[in-house]
Design a protein around this motif. Structure first.
Motif, short mmCIF file in Angstrom:
data_model
loop_
_atom_site.label_atom_id
_atom_site.label_comp_id
_atom_site.label_asym_id
_atom_site.label_seq_id
_atom_site.Cartn_x
_atom_site.Cartn_y
_atom_site.Cartn_z
N GLU A 786 0.86 -1.19 0.00
CA GLU A 786 0.00 0.00 0.00
C GLU A 786 0.90 1.24 0.00
O GLU A 786 1.67 1.46 0.92
CB GLU A 786 -0.88 0.03 1.27
CG GLU A 786 -1.89 -1.10 1.32
CD GLU A 786 -2.66 -1.13 2.65
OE1 GLU A 786 -2.62 -0.09 3.40
OE2 GLU A 786 -3.26 -2.14 2.97
N PRO A 788 1.09 5.50 -0.73
CA PRO A 788 0.34 6.77 -0.91
C PRO A 788 0.61 7.32 -2.31
O PRO A 788 1.62 6.98 -2.93
CB PRO A 788 0.91 7.69 0.17
CG PRO A 788 2.25 7.17 0.47
CD PRO A 788 2.23 5.69 0.17
N ARG A 825 3.16 -1.33 3.94
CA ARG A 825 2.33 -0.11 3.88
C ARG A 825 3.28 1.09 4.10
O ARG A 825 4.10 1.08 5.00
CB ARG A 825 1.27 -0.18 4.98
CG ARG A 825 0.19 0.88 4.87
CD ARG A 825 -0.81 0.77 6.04
NE ARG A 825 -1.57 -0.46 6.00
CZ ARG A 825 -1.61 -1.37 6.99
NH1 ARG A 825 -0.93 -1.20 8.11
NH2 ARG A 825 -2.35 -2.46 6.88
N SER A 827 3.48 5.23 4.87
CA SER A 827 2.73 6.46 5.23
C SER A 827 3.71 7.63 5.38
O SER A 827 4.90 7.44 5.56
CB SER A 827 1.96 6.23 6.54
OG SER A 827 2.88 5.94 7.58
N ASP A 829 4.43 11.82 6.82
CA ASP A 829 4.03 13.11 7.42
C ASP A 829 5.05 14.13 6.96
O ASP A 829 5.85 13.85 6.06
CB ASP A 829 3.87 13.02 8.95
CG ASP A 829 5.15 12.80 9.70
OD1 ASP A 829 6.24 13.06 9.10
OD2 ASP A 829 5.13 12.40 10.88
N GLN A 834 7.33 6.50 6.65
CA GLN A 834 7.31 5.28 7.46
C GLN A 834 6.94 4.07 6.58
O GLN A 834 5.93 4.09 5.87
CB GLN A 834 6.27 5.45 8.57
CG GLN A 834 6.14 4.25 9.48
CD GLN A 834 5.07 4.48 10.55
OE1 GLN A 834 5.23 5.29 11.43
NE2 GLN A 834 3.94 3.80 10.44
N GLU A 836 5.98 0.29 6.80
CA GLU A 836 5.46 -0.68 7.79
C GLU A 836 5.33 -2.06 7.12
O GLU A 836 4.78 -2.17 6.02
CB GLU A 836 4.08 -0.19 8.26
CG GLU A 836 3.53 -0.88 9.49
CD GLU A 836 2.17 -0.29 9.86
OE1 GLU A 836 2.14 0.78 10.52
OE2 GLU A 836 1.17 -0.89 9.47
N ARG A 899 8.39 -1.28 11.79
CA ARG A 899 8.26 0.02 11.12
C ARG A 899 9.66 0.65 10.93
O ARG A 899 10.40 0.82 11.88
CB ARG A 899 7.42 1.00 11.94
CG ARG A 899 5.96 0.57 12.03
CD ARG A 899 5.12 1.70 12.65
NE ARG A 899 3.79 1.19 12.94
CZ ARG A 899 3.41 0.62 14.09
NH1 ARG A 899 4.26 0.51 15.10
NH2 ARG A 899 2.17 0.15 14.25
#
Ligand code: ADP
Length: 908
Positions: A786, A788, A825, A827, A829, A834, A836, A899
Motif C-alpha cells: 500500500e 500513498p 504499507r 505512510s 508526514d 514510514q 510498515e 516500522r
C-alpha cells in the motif's frame, strides 16, 4: 842800628817778608777764586730761581719788576711776560677783599731790614682762588745801598685749608668742652688736693656735693684719683708750678658710685691778694672722648690687622704710574712687588696692560669712582687672571688693589659654559619651564613656555602673571588661574602637581602635567618658584584609548568562559576572572593577594604552576601546558594553560597572565575518536578476515553444490539417500547464506560504502513485493503493498535500503504460517516517511523481544535454514546509516509489525 843789622837779621827779615808775600799771594788767589765762585753762584741762583718751586720775583726800588720766575705761571696761570707787560697785574690778581692787606704791605719802608711776610688770596687766570704766602726781603749791595726787593710767593692754599679746618676743629672742640660736664676748683697744692672751692659741676662729676670735699670733710679729692694715676698727676702739676706755666693732665677718677671716669684737668698756680698760694683750674669729664679715641685706636688697629691679613697686593701708584708703596698680601713669588717700587708701570707691565692701567688711573682720579680692571699675566708656564681695583687715594695718587682671581675666572668660565649648556638644554626641551621669584615675577622662561604664551624674550622678564596678561591677552584665563595655583603651591610649601588644560596660540587645547616647586630662604621667606610642565595631550589620548581598550578587554575577560588570572612577582594572584571564581568556589576578595598554595590547590598543581611562573619571569617567554583538576562539582576536568609575560613600559616582566581553557570535552572526544579508530581498525581486520574466509568457503561450497547436484541427478539413490542429500544441500545452503550475511555485516561494520541519492521508494518497494511474493507462494501468503499517491523521492542508498527492508519482509514470510498475510504499507508526514511491514505470524515472545536486533540472536536456536541471526542486525545498521529508526510491535501468536522510519530532508 838798621845799618848795623846782621846778615842773620836780614835773612830773617827776608824770610818774614817772603812769608807775607806768600800769604798775600794766597789771599789774592783765594779772592780770585771767590770772585769766580760768586760769578758762578749768580748763575746758579738764577737757575735755582728759574727752577724754584715757589714763584720768585725781584723789584727795583721804584717797584718795577726786574725778574719773574717761570713758576708764576703754575701758581697764577699768567706768564712772566704778562707781568712785565702789565705793571698793574700784580695788584689786579689779588682778591678785592685782600687789597687792604696788599696795599698796607706795599707802604713799607725800604729801610726795614728783615723780611716782611703777608698772606692774601689771588684769583688765578682760570678763576680759581689760591692762598699765597708773600715774603719780601730788601736787597742791598755790599755798601748797604738799597737795590730793591726779592719776593717769594708760595701757594699755601692746602695749608690754609688745613688751618681753616683746624680752626673749625678747635671751635668744635671748644664748644664741646663748654658743654662737657666739668667743675671749677681752687685747692691747696698738697698731696690730698685739699679743696677750698668747688663749682656745682662737682656733684655730677664725682657724685659728691661740693661741701663733702671742701677741707676733706667727707673725702679728699686726692682719694678720688685712681691710685695708679696719683703719682703722674702730682708730677705733672708740680712741673707746671715750677715752670710757672699752666698744667694740663689727664687721669682717671673713681666716683662715689664706683664708676671710673676719665678727666682732663687744666690749671695753674695763683697767688691771692692775701698772699696765699693756691691752684685754680677746671676739671672736665672726657670719658666719652677717651672711649671714642680708644674705640678709634682699636678700630684703627683692627683696620691695620685687616689690611695685614688681606691677601691682596696693594700699591700706591701716582698719577704717572710710578709705584710708590706696596703692601704684599702674600701673593709672593709671582709678583716681585719690592722690585716695582720707584719704577713706572710701563717698565714692569706689558705695554698694553700698562696703557689700560694708566687709563684706569686717570679715570679713577678724574671721577673718584672705583675702577676695576681684569687682566692676565704669565706665571710660570701658565696664564693667571688678576683683578685690579683702582681707587683715588689722593689728588695724584691711587691705591691699586690687586687680587688673583684665576680660580674665580675659571669657575665663572665653567659656570658660564654650564649655564650655556643648561640654557640650550632648557630651550631645547619641549617641556615648558619657568622660574619666578618670591613675588611671582618671571625670572626665566624657556622657549616652549614663551611660545605657549605668545611672549618674546624681551617682554616677560620681571613681570608677574597679572602683568603679563597685557602681553598675552589670549591666555588671560590661564594666567589668572596660574596665579592662584602658584599661591596654592606656596601655601603647600612642597612640590605640587596637577593637570592643566592650556590652549596653545592656535586655540588648540593641550593638556599639561604641571609641577610647581616652591623654594624658600633659610628664614622661611619665599625665594623662587620653579614651574615645569609637560604636554601630555598625546599621552592623555593614548591613556583614554588604553582605558577604553582595557574596558573592552575587561568585558572580554569577565565574560570569558576560560579561566583568566594575573600573577605578580611574588606569585600572588592579582586578578582572577569570574570563571575562575566559579570554578574554585572562592570569592574574588578572598582570592586576590593569595598564592595558589594558600588557596588550597593540590601540591602537584602548585609546583607545576610555580615552576611555570618562575620560568616565564626569568625568560620573558610564554609557556603552555596541560593539567587536570578535580573541580568541586564537576569532577576531574582537563585544562590547557597558557602563561604569558606582561611587560611594563620598560624593565623586566612584572606580571603574568594565565589563561586556562577547559578541554575536558575535547579530551574525551579525542579519546572516543581513538577508541573508535581502534574499533574500526579491529572491524576492518575482521571484515578483511571474513571476506577472505568467505572466499575460502565459496570454492569448497560450490564443489559441494556441484557434487550434490550430480548425486541428485544420478538414479541410483534410494529414498533415504535422496533425503540425506537434501539435508546436506540444506546445510550447505545455510553455510552459504551465513557466509553471505557475515560478509555483508563485516562490510557494513568495517568499510561501508553507501552511495546516497534521491530515489523513488515505490520502485524499491515494488521490487521487494515482487520477490517476496515468489518466496511466499509456497506458503500461500497474501502479500500486499500500500503506497500513498504523493510519495516523494527519498534520500537513500537504494540497494542497501532494499536489503534492510527485504530482510524484514523475508522474516515476515518465514515466521508467518501458511495462509497468512503480509502487508507492506507506506505512510507520510511532514518530516518523515514510514515503511510498515505487518504479518499475521507467530509473533515475538517477551523474552526474545529485547534481543532480536543482536547479532546471531535467534529465538528458536534449533531452527537454522535460512536463519543465521544476522538479518535484523544488518537492517538496523543500514537504517542507522540513513539516520532512521526501526520500531517493532508484536503480539505472540498474532503477528508482528516492523516500522522503518526515515527522515525527509527539506528539499523532498
Ligand atoms: P533469523 O536469521 O533467525 O531470522 P533475524 O535476525 O532475522 O534472524 O531474526 C531474529 C529472530 O527474531 C528470529 O530468530 C525470530 O525469532 C525473530 N523474528 C524475526 N522476525 C519475526 C517475525 N516476523 N515474527 C516472529 N518472529 C520474528
Amino acid at each position: 842800628m838798621d845799618a848795623q843789622k846782621s846778615n842773620a837779621e836780614l835773612l830773617e827779615e827776608i824770610t818774614r817778608l817772603r812769608a807775607q808775600v806768600a800769604v798775600l799771594e794766597a789771599d789774592a788767589a783765594r779772592h780770585q777764586q771767590t770772585e769766580q765762585t760768586r760769578r758762578g753762584d749768580e748763575q746758579d741762583y738764577r737757575i735755582i730761581a728759574d727752577t724754584a718751586y715757589d714763584w720768585e720775583y725781584w723789584c727795583n726800588p721804584d717797584g718795577t719788576l726786574r725778574y719773574v720766575s717761570p713758576a708764576c705761571e703754575r701758581i697764577t696761570g699768567y706768564t712772566p711776560a704778562q707781568f712785565f707787560a702789565d705793571s698793574g697785574l700784580l695788584r689786579e690778581i689779588v682778591l678785592p677783599e685782600d687789597h687792604a692787606v696788599w696795599d698796607a704791605h706795599r707802604q713799607h719802608d725800604a729801610g726795614e731790614s728783615g723780611p716782611l711776610e703777608v698772606q692774601f688770596r689771588i684769583r688765578r687766570a682760570n678763576g680759581e682762588v689760591r692762598w699765597l704766602e708773600h715774603v719780601c726781603q730788601p736787597v742791598r749791595d755790599e755798601s748797604g745801598a738799597f737795590l730793591g726787593w726779592r719776593v717769594s710767593n708760595r701757594d699755601i692754599t692746602d695749608r690754609k685749608q688745613d688751618e681753616l679746618q683746624r680752626h673749625k676743629n678747635r671751635q668744635v672742640l671748644e664748644t664741646l668742652m663748654r658743654n662737657l660736664p666739668g667743675m671749677v676748683y681752687r685747692c691747696l697744692n698738697d698731696h690730698r688736693w685739699t679743696m677750698k672751692f668747688l663749682s656745682e659741676g662737682c656733684t655730677v662729676l664725682t657724685g659728691y656735693d661740693p661741701p663733702d670735699l671742701l677741707d676733706n670733710r667727707v673725702i679728699a679729692y686726692g682719694d678720688l684719683i685712681h691710685p695708679d694715676d696719683r703719682k703722674h698727676v702730682w708730677q705733672t702739676v708740680q712741673e707746671g708750678v715750677r715752670a710757672g706755666d699752666p698744667y694740663e693732665v689727664v687721669y682717671r677718677l673713681q666716683t662715689r658710685y664706683g664708676k671710673e671716669k676719665w678727666v682732663w684737668e687744666q690749671g695753674r698756680q695763683i697767688t691771692l691778694s692775701d698772699g696765699s698760694v693756691l691752684l685754680e683750674g677746671l676739671i672736665t669729664d672726657i670719658t666719652i672722648r677717651i672711649r671714642v679715641e680708644e674705640a678709634l685706636r682699636r678700630s684703627e688697629a683692627r683696620s691695620r690687622a685687616l689690611l695685614d691679613a688681606v691677601p691682596d697686593l696693594m700699591f700706591q701708584v701716582d698719577r704717572e704710574g710710578i709705584f710708590l708703596r706696596y703692601h704684599d698680601g702674600g701673593m709672593g713669588t709671582c709678583t716681585p712687588a719690592m722690585e716695582f717700587l720707584g719704577r713706572s708701570m710701563f717698565d714692569v707691565f706689558p705695554a698694553s696692560l700698562a696703557t689700560r692701567t694708566k687709563y684706569a688711573i686717570d679715570r679713577a682720579l678724574a671721577s673718584r669712582d672705583i675702577q676695576i680692571l681684569q687682566y692676565k699675566l704669565p706665571a710660570g708656564d701658565e696664564l693667571r687672571d688678576y683683578e685690579a681695583r683702582i681707587v683715588a687715594s689722593g689728588d695724584d695718587e691711587v691705591a691699586m688693589i690687586v687680587r688673583e682671581i684665576t680660580t674665580r675666572v675659571r669657575a665663572e668660565r665653567a659656570l658660564r659654559a654650564s649655564e650655556e649648556r643648561l640654557r640650550t638644554l632648557i630651550n631645547a626641551t619641549p617641556d615648558i619651564i619657568c622660574f619666578k621669584d618670591g613675588d611671582g615675577r618671571w625670572l626665566l622662561a624657556n622657549q616652549a613656555m614663551l611660545d605657549l604664551f605668545g611672549l618674546t624674550e624681551a617682554s616677560y622678564r620681571g613681570k608677574t602673571d597679572q602683568e603679563l596678561i597685557a602681553f598675552s591677552p589670549t591666555q588671560h584665563d590661564i594666567l589668572t588661574i596660574s596665579y592662584s595655583a602658584d599661591q596654592h603651591a606656596w601655601a603647600q610649601g612642597t612640590l605640587s602637581r596637577g593637570d592643566e588644560v592650556i590652549p596653545n596660540p592656535d586655540g588648540e587645547e593641550r593638556a599639561f602635567d604641571i609641577i610647581k616647586v616652591p623654594l624658600f630662604y633659610p628664614d622661611g621667606k619665599r625665594k623662587a618658584l620653579v614651574v615645569l610642565g609637560r604636554d601630555i595631550t598625546e599621552r592623555k589620548t593614548a591613556e583614554e584609548l588604553l582605558y577604553r581598550r582595557e574596558e573592552g578587554f575587561r568585558t572580554l575577560v569577565e565574560n570569558n568562559p576560560n579561566l583568566v588570572a594575573r600573577v605578580d612577582r611574588e606569585l600572588r594572584l592579582q586578578y582572577v576572572n569570574p570563571a575562575m571564581t566559579r570554578m574554585t568556589g572562592v570569592p574574588y576578595e578572598d582570592t586576590v593577594g593569595k598564592t595558589s598554595a594558600e588557596l588550597g590547590f593540590p601540591d602537584e598543581l602548585v609546583t607545576l604552576w610555580n615552576t611555570a611562573y618562575e620560568r616565564v619571569f626569568q625568560t620573558g617567554k610564554g609557556v603552555a601546558f596541560e593539567f587536570t583538576y578535580e573541580v568541586p562539582r564537576d569532577g576531574l576536568r582537563y585544562f590547557e594553560s597558557h602563561i604569558m609575560p606582561e611587560f611594563p613600559e620598560r624593565g623586566p616582566v612584572q606580571t603574568l597572565l594565565m589563561i586556562s581553557r577547559d578541554i575536558t570535552e575535547k579530551k574525551e572526544a579525542a579519546e572516543q575518536r581513538v577508541t573508535l579508530a581502534i574499533e574500526r581498525e579491529r572491524v576492518a581486520i575482521l571484515a578483511h578476515f571474513l571476506q577472505n574466509l568467505s572466499h575460502e568457503f565459496r570454492t569448497p561450497l560450490s564443489i559441494v553444490y556441484t557434487g550434490l547436484d550430480a548425486l541428485q541427478r544420478s538414479a541410483q539413490l534410494d529414498e533415504r539417500n535422496v533425503q540425506r542429500v537434501a539435508r546436506i544441500q540444506e546445510q550447505a545452503s545455510y553455510v552459504g547464506r551465513l557466509v553471505d550475511a557475515m560478509m555483508t555485516m563485516a562490510q557494513l561494520d568495517g568499510d561501508p560504502r553507501y552511495v546516497f541519492g534521491s530515489h523513488d521508494l515505490s520502485m524499491i518497494l515494488s521490487d521487494i513485493q515482487h520477490e517476496i511474493e515468489t518466496l511466499a507462494k509456497p506458503k500461500n501468503l497474501a502479500v500486499t503493498l500500500e503506497l500513498p499517491d504523493d510519495l516523494p523521492f527519498v534520500h537513500c542508498d537504494p540497494s542497501e535500503l532494499r536489503r534492510a527492508v527485504f530482510n524484514i519482509c523475508e522474516n515476515a514470510v518465514d515466521y508467518t504460517p501458511e495462509g497468512g498475510a503480509i502487508t507492506i504499507r507506506v505512510s507520510l508526514d511532514s518530516s518523515q516517511v514510514q515503511i510498515e511491514v505487518a504479518d499475521t505470524g507467530i509473533g515475538i515472545g517477551d523474552d526474545d523481544f529485547p534481543h532480536i536486533f543482536e547479532r546471531f540472536y535467534r529465538a528458536d536456536k534449533a531452527r537454522t535454514g535460512r536463519h543465521a541471526g544476522l538479518g535484523l542486525a544488518i537492517s538496523k545498521t543500514i537504517i542507522d546509516a540513513h539516520q532512521g529508526t526501526i520500531e517493532v510491535q508484536s503480539t505472540l501468536g498474532e503477528g508482528s509489525t516492523f516500522r522503518v522510519i526515515l527522515p525527509l530532508t527539506a528539499d523532498q
